[in-house]
Design a protein around this motif. Structure first.
Motif, mmCIF file in Angstrom:
data_model
loop_
_atom_site.group_PDB
_atom_site.id
_atom_site.type_symbol
_atom_site.label_atom_id
_atom_site.label_comp_id
_atom_site.label_asym_id
_atom_site.label_seq_id
_atom_site.Cartn_x
_atom_site.Cartn_y
_atom_site.Cartn_z
ATOM 1 N N TRP A 16 47.192 44.163 43.218
ATOM 2 C CA TRP A 16 46.975 43.819 41.829
ATOM 3 C C TRP A 16 46.517 42.366 41.732
ATOM 4 O O TRP A 16 46.921 41.515 42.530
ATOM 5 N N ASN A 18 52.645 51.866 40.626
ATOM 6 C CA ASN A 18 53.591 50.815 41.013
ATOM 7 C C ASN A 18 53.714 50.672 42.520
ATOM 8 O O ASN A 18 54.250 49.664 43.003
ATOM 9 N N LYS A 52 46.600 52.041 33.718
ATOM 10 C CA LYS A 52 47.981 51.611 33.487
ATOM 11 C C LYS A 52 48.215 51.302 32.022
ATOM 12 O O LYS A 52 49.258 51.665 31.444
ATOM 13 N N THR A 69 48.398 37.057 38.119
ATOM 14 C CA THR A 69 48.403 36.728 36.688
ATOM 15 C C THR A 69 48.520 35.243 36.440
ATOM 16 O O THR A 69 48.339 34.765 35.314
ATOM 17 N N VAL A 120 40.553 48.092 41.094
ATOM 18 C CA VAL A 120 41.568 47.367 40.333
ATOM 19 C C VAL A 120 41.341 47.509 38.837
ATOM 20 O O VAL A 120 42.279 47.735 38.058
ATOM 21 N N ARG A 135 51.132 50.486 44.429
ATOM 22 C CA ARG A 135 49.988 49.664 44.848
ATOM 23 C C ARG A 135 50.401 48.189 44.881
ATOM 24 O O ARG A 135 51.149 47.704 44.035
ATOM 25 N N LEU A 148 43.991 49.139 36.283
ATOM 26 C CA LEU A 148 44.585 48.406 35.159
ATOM 27 C C LEU A 148 44.367 49.154 33.846
ATOM 28 O O LEU A 148 45.279 49.250 33.002
#
Length: 829
Positions: free
Chosen positions: A824, A819, A775, A827, A768, A821, A772
């Motif tokens: 994630w 995208n 990304k 948040t 992850v 995946r 990130l």
């Protein structure tokens, strides 16, 4: 005087004007530089006015004079120069007036020198002009004198010519008579020289000195050659008749002795193999004497060669055979071949049983036997004699050439009778070709000598030969394709030999082309060879069409044995033709074709350039057609297997990649059940085609299939789904541990042929944090492209992808995969 000069005012400078009228050239270089600034000088004069002791009227006059002075130093008058000169030398300082005396003396000295120069020049120029005029006058007088002498001489010559004309006519008659006498004398000298040589020959023969007689006859023959361009026909007739007279006597005498010596040698060697070399059975005591006589007579006959060539005209075949020009066979070899010529004509002409049109091999084989049985004698006994005499003739070649001429005469007489009988004509051609092959390869017969190929190259016979070659080749192709074993390799049980997996029909066909090449390889002209080359190309194209027709019948089963055999056949023919293109023989034909095409403008400049630079070959057109057929057949096979793969992958596409358990929840990772059908299909088809296709074709096949499978799984499975952690891990396990190893038998790194799948698995299985970070990098790169952010400190997207091992996928593709995946972190929003 000094005091008076000091009292001169600047206003009275005009009074001194006549003194400086001719002083302008006396200005120094510095003065000239000062004159380039007229405005500055005028200003200095203006500033000097308050110091002038003259009255107001004089000031006004001086001011007016200054205003009307020209400002250009080159166009100004003398007063200006005088003013400038005084202003520069005296200025406004009254104490400097003491310089005027010295200045005036200097100017007067300069004036004196200038006057002397003018006087000198004015006195020298007239003298030079006068001298030039005097020279012109002298030249004119000399020319007139010469003209007078020329007229006198011309009159004298004309008078002399008129006076001597009768003498010249009389002298011309005498000269003509002298020349006539000289010609008669030369004529008599030639006759005397010939008669002298004739008398010498007679004396030598009377004393039995045959070698000297032969040498003298050779000299007489050389005189005959020198007189060939003479117009004295009677003299030529006399010389030729004299040479012929003595030549016949010497030739008859030497020939009879030479034939007797050959008889003692048991020549020719036509019987069974002798127990002693060269037929001298029993080793007689006089064997050395026999060989000595043989050498002596051979050398003497060799001296008669020149006269023999003058007198005898060898039999010539018609010009239509285009035989190369060759020298006549040397006289002693003619005598040695004589008995064999009689035997040949006895057995192979007329009504003899050995003279059969259907058996050309009888006389061809007989000549080969004669050449072989006499080779050792010619090399060991005859060649040393020729070398000693300084002759460039090769004994064995001369002997073979004499016998081959018998073959050519026989062939030229027989071939018209066989022209319209297919079987007899083909048999004759076959036997002639076998004869030529042995004659060249075994006995070293030269290509520059006349041969049977010149007879076969005659237009009518050659076209008939070409037609029969085409006819029998097509018949052979029909039989080979209709054979039951046409598509089976002869070497199927021998792995090392059967690498190409060539079906029998293809190998037989290429053997046929190779045989045709061997048959026409020794044709004497490149034009005839090119015609056979065109025949070969026609046969290749015909065979390709036949293979295409058979292939279309098998298109429903592109993986079947026969379809693969056709593909192997096409690949084999293309490969062999490409190898032949580098063969010296075909490279020579390529050069000949280039010359023909350049003369006829049959090809474009680009094609001519490619032929000349060896970038293309004579088989390029055929190879391109075969390669296109091969590619179409391979594509059809790949498409067929790919359809099976798509059918087998249906269940795998429906796998729930979004909800699969993670790797930590499984004890051992195992292959997805839905992927088994896909992998089994691939494995079976790869094994099947590996056995049926040759290595090079199978390599192209599996690479094309791998490319299509890679794109299909990437587009239809990966991009069409979302993946949790377990789904991404399962996909990577299925691909890297099961799909890729299927191809590991054919290459060391099969994953390089599945780059889309490989790199997609990398992106989907990133932890992850790395995902990130990647990304963010990609987002920053996108913002930079749109102009929202500009920072040079952030790593580039390409470098970040390369660091992860991603080289094939673009940045947008990686963003799409990220995208897909679902794992994630939350948040909290």
């Amino acid at each position: 005087m000094h005091v008076q000069m000091q009292n001169i005012s600047p206003c009275s400078v005009e009074m001194a004007q006549p003194l400086f009228e001719s002083e302008e050239p006396l200005l120094s270089e510095e003065d000239t530089k000062e004159e380039d600034e007229p405005e500055k000088d005028a200003k200095d004069l203006e500033e000097a006015e308050p110091f002038c002791p003259a009255g107001d009227a004089e000031k006004e006059a001086l001011k007016i004079e200054k205003e009307r002075m020209p400002q250009d130093p080159e166009n100004c008058d003398i007063p200006f120069y005088v003013s400038e000169f005084v202003e520069r030398e005296v200025g406004v300082d009254c104490d400097s007036l003491s310089k005027l005396g010295r200045l005036i003396e200097q100017l007067l000295e300069n004036k004196r020198k200038l006057e002397e120069q003018v006087l000198t020049v004015s006195s020298e120029v007239p003298k030079r002009i006068q001298k030039a005029l005097q020279n012109a006058e002298d030249s004119k007088k000399s020319l007139n004198q010469l003209l007078e002498k020329e007229n006198i001489l011309c009159d004298s010559i004309n008078s002399h010519l008129l006076t001597s004309q009768p003498w010249m006519e009389d002298l011309g008659i005498l000269i003509s008579q002298v020349k006539e006498v000289e010609r008669h004398l030369a004529y008599l000298k030639w006759i005397s020289q010939i008669e002298e040589l004739s008398d010498n020959i007679q004396q030598y023969l009377m004393t039995n000195n045959v070698p000297e007689a032969a040498t003298t006859l050779a000299s007489m023959a050389e005189l005959d050659i020198k007189l060939q361009e003479s117009s004295c026909s009677h003299l030529l007739t006399f010389v030729r008749s004299t040479v012929q007279f003595w030549h016949k006597i010497l030739k008859d005498r030497l020939s009879s002795d030479f034939e007797e010596t050959l008889t003692h040698l048991h020549w020719p060697f036509v019987g069974p193999a002798q127990s002693q070399p060269f037929g001298l059975a029993g080793a007689p005591n006089n064997v050395i004497e026999i060989y000595s006589n043989f050498e002596m007579l051979f050398s003497q006959l060799l001296k008669l060669q020149t006269s023999d060539e003058l007198l005898s005209k060898p039999k010539q075949l018609p010009e239509k055979y285009l035989l190369p020009p060759t020298a006549p066979v040397i006289l002693p070899m003619q005598i040695m071949v004589g008995p064999l010529q009689k035997r040949f004509k006895y057995h192979f002409t007329g009504n003899r049983q050995t003279n059969v049109l259907s058996k050309p091999e009888w006389y061809l084989t007989q000549v080969l036997m004669w050449i072989g049985s006499h080779a050792k004698f010619l090399d060991d006994k005859v060649q040393p004699i020729l070398d000693k005499a300084g002759s460039p003739v090769n004994a064995r070649m001369e002997f073979s050439r004499a016998l081959v001429m018998l073959i050519l005469e026989k062939l030229a007489a027989d071939i018209p009778c066989l022209l319209y009988d297919d079987s007899l004509f083909c048999h004759l051609v076959d036997e002639v070709l076998l004869f030529e092959r042995e004659l060249h390869s075994v006995h070293g017969y030269l290509n520059s000598f006349p041969s049977c190929m010149h007879i076969l190259s005659e237009e009518t016979y050659f076209q008939r030969w070409l037609t029969m070659e085409r006819k029998f080749a097509l018949q052979k192709m029909d039989s080979m394709l209709s054979s039951e074993a046409a598509w089976v390799s002869q070497y199927k049980d021998i792995t090392d030999v059967d690498e190409m997996k060539v079906p029998d029909c293809a190998e037989t066909f290429m053997t046929l082309l190779l045989v045709i090449t061997d048959r026409y390889k020794h044709l004497p002209t490149a034009a005839r060879k090119l015609q056979f080359l065109e025949l070969q190309k026609e046969l290749v194209d015909d065979f390709r069409i036949r293979l295409t027709q058979v292939m279309k019948e098998e298109t429903r089963a592109p993986l079947a044995f026969r379809y693969c055999a056709i593909l192997n056949a096409v690949n084999y023919i293309a490969t062999v033709l490409a190898d032949w293109a580098d063969n010296l023989f075909f490279l020579q034909l390529q050069q000949a074709a280039l010359e023909v095409c350049s003369d006829s403008n049959a090809l474009s400049k680009l094609q001519l350039g490619q032929l000349a630079s060896m970038e293309s070959s004579v088989f390029d057109d055929m190879i391109n057609l075969l390669e296109r057929l091969k590619h179409d057949m391979l594509t059809r096979q790949v498409d067929h297997v790919f359809r099976e793969v798509k059918d087998a992958v249906k269940m795998y596409r429906k796998e729930r990649w979004l909800s699969l358990p993670s790797q930590s929840e499984q004890a051992v990772m195992s292959l997805s059940v839905s992927a088994c059908s896909l992998l089994l299909t691939l494995r079976d088809r790869l094994l099947q085609l590996e056995q049926q296709l040759c290595f090079s074709l199978f390599k192209i096949f599996w690479q094309m299939l791998a490319e299509k499978v890679d794109l299909f799984i990437y587009q239809e499975i990966i991009l069409a789904n979302h993946f949790n952690e377990g789904g991404a891990a399962q996909l990577q396990f299925d691909m890297t541990r099961n799909l890729f190893p299927l191809f590991s038998h054919y290459c060391k790194r099969p994953e390089n042929y599945f780059k889309h799948i490989k790199e997609a698995c990398i992106v989907l299985n990133l932890n992850v944090g790395s995902a990130l970070l990647l990304k963010d990098v990609l987002q920053s790169a996108a913002d930079n492209r749109s102009g929202m952010i500009s920072s040079s400190n952030q790593p580039t997207a390409v470098a970040a992808l390369n660091e992860l091992g991603i080289y094939k996928l673009a940045q947008q593709d990686v963003e799409i995969l990220l995208n897909l995946r679902t794992n994630w972190p939350s948040t909290g929003k």
